[in-house]
Design a protein around this motif. Structure first.
Motif, PDB file in Angstrom:
ATOM      1  N   UNK A 189      -9.693-109.125   5.371  1.00  0.00           N
ATOM      2  CA  UNK A 189      -9.792-108.513   4.053  1.00  0.00           C
ATOM      3  C   UNK A 189      -8.741-107.418   3.969  1.00  0.00           C
ATOM      4  N   UNK A 190      -8.221-107.173   2.764  1.00  0.00           N
ATOM      5  CA  UNK A 190      -7.178-106.171   2.563  1.00  0.00           C
ATOM      6  C   UNK A 190      -7.776-104.820   2.168  1.00  0.00           C
ATOM      7  N   UNK A 191      -7.258-103.745   2.785  1.00  0.00           N
ATOM      8  CA  UNK A 191      -7.699-102.390   2.499  1.00  0.00           C
ATOM      9  C   UNK A 191      -6.497-101.450   2.493  1.00  0.00           C
ATOM     10  N   UNK A 192      -6.673-100.299   1.849  1.00  0.00           N
ATOM     11  CA  UNK A 192      -5.738 -99.187   1.992  1.00  0.00           C
ATOM     12  C   UNK A 192      -6.414 -98.108   2.817  1.00  0.00           C
ATOM     13  N   UNK A 193      -5.714 -96.999   3.046  1.00  0.00           N
ATOM     14  CA  UNK A 193      -6.321 -95.890   3.775  1.00  0.00           C
ATOM     15  C   UNK A 193      -7.222 -95.072   2.860  1.00  0.00           C
ATOM     16  N   UNK A 194      -8.223 -94.435   3.444  1.00  0.00           N
ATOM     17  CA  UNK A 194      -9.067 -93.510   2.705  1.00  0.00           C
ATOM     18  C   UNK A 194      -8.461 -92.113   2.726  1.00  0.00           C
TER      19      UNK A 194
END
Length: 203
Positions: A189-194
Motif C-alpha cells: 500500500x502507498x503512504x506518505x510520511x506523517x
C-alpha cells in the motif's frame, strides 16, 4: 496461567516483507538508446552508494547488464498514481510467462503511459523523470545474485550526481526534511510520511 494481551505477538507468514520502504522509479538504457522505467520498492542508501533489489527476469536487469548506468528517480506521495500506472507494465517483449500469469503487459513508451516527461541526464545516458523531486544519476558497481533467492539481484550503484527540486532544498546542499516526503511502500500500500516526531543529534 498466562493471559493474552494486546501487547502479545503472533507468528505470521506474510507473502512478502515490504514493511515500509521508499518507492523509486529506475530508468535504464534500452538497446535502441531509449529509456525504460521500472518501479522498485527495495532500496537503501549508505553514503554515496545505493543498494537496489531487482528481479532478474525484468527489463531493468537486462539493461543494467548491457549498460551499467541508471537514474534513481524518487517520487513524493502525490505521484503514487503515476507509479501505479507503471506497475503492470513491462519493457520485455515478448512478456515472460511468469509476468503473463500476473497480468503484466508490454509497453514500449512508459513515459507516455504514465504521463511523465523525459529529461536529459548530465553524466549518464538514461533519462531522468522531470516530475520527480529527487533524481540520482548513478553507475553500477556490483551485481550479485544471492544463492538463497536466485530470482532477485542485489545491485550496488554509486551516486554520481543528485538533482533536487529547488523547493525542497535549503542551505544550498541539504534537502529540507520539513518540505520533503518520500512515497512509502508499506505492505503493498502507498503512504506518505506523517508529522515530524523529532530529529537526531546529527541533523
Amino acid at each position: 496461567m498466562h493471559k493474552e494481551s494486546v501487547q502479545d505477538h503472533k507468528v505470521i507468514q506474510p507473502s512478502i516483507l515490504y514493511y515500509g520502504t521508499p518507492v523509486v522509479l529506475l530508468t535504464t538504457l534500452n538497446e535502441d538508446r531509449t529509456t525504460n522505467i521500472s518501479p522498485l520498492s527495495s532500496s537503501w542508501a549508505l553514503g554515496q552508494h545505493i543498494v537496489l533489489g531487482i528481479g532478474v527476469g525484468g527489463k531493468a536487469m537486462e539493461n543494467l547488464r548491457n549498460h551499467a548506468e541508471c537514474v534513481i528517480n524518487v517520487p513524493d506521495p502525490s505521484l503514487w498514481r503515476q507509479v501505479e500506472a507503471l506497475a503492470p507494465l513491462t519493457g520485455k517483449d515478448p512478456v515472460p510467462d511468469y509476468k503473463l500469469q500476473m497480468s503484466y503487459r508490454y509497453e514500449k513508451d512508459k513515459f507516455g503511459a504514465a504521463g511523465l516527461t523525459s529529461q536529459a541526464s548530465e553524466l549518464v545516458q538514461p533519462s531522468r523523470i522531470r516530475e520527480y523531486p529527487l533524481q540520482i544519476e548513478s553507475a553500477v558497481r556490483n551485481i550479485r545474485i544471492p544463492e538463497h533467492s536466485p530470482s532477485f539481484a542485489i545491485v550496488e550503484v554509486e551516486a554520481l550526481r543528485v538533482h533536487a527540486r529547488q523547493d525542497i532544498v535549503k542551505n544550498e546542499n541539504h534537502v529540507d526534511a520539513s518540505s520533503w516526503s518520500p512515497l512509502i511502500y508499506n505492505f503493498r500500500h502507498y503512504f506518505g510520511l506523517g508529522p515530524e516526531l523529532g530529529k537526531t543529534f546529527r541533523a
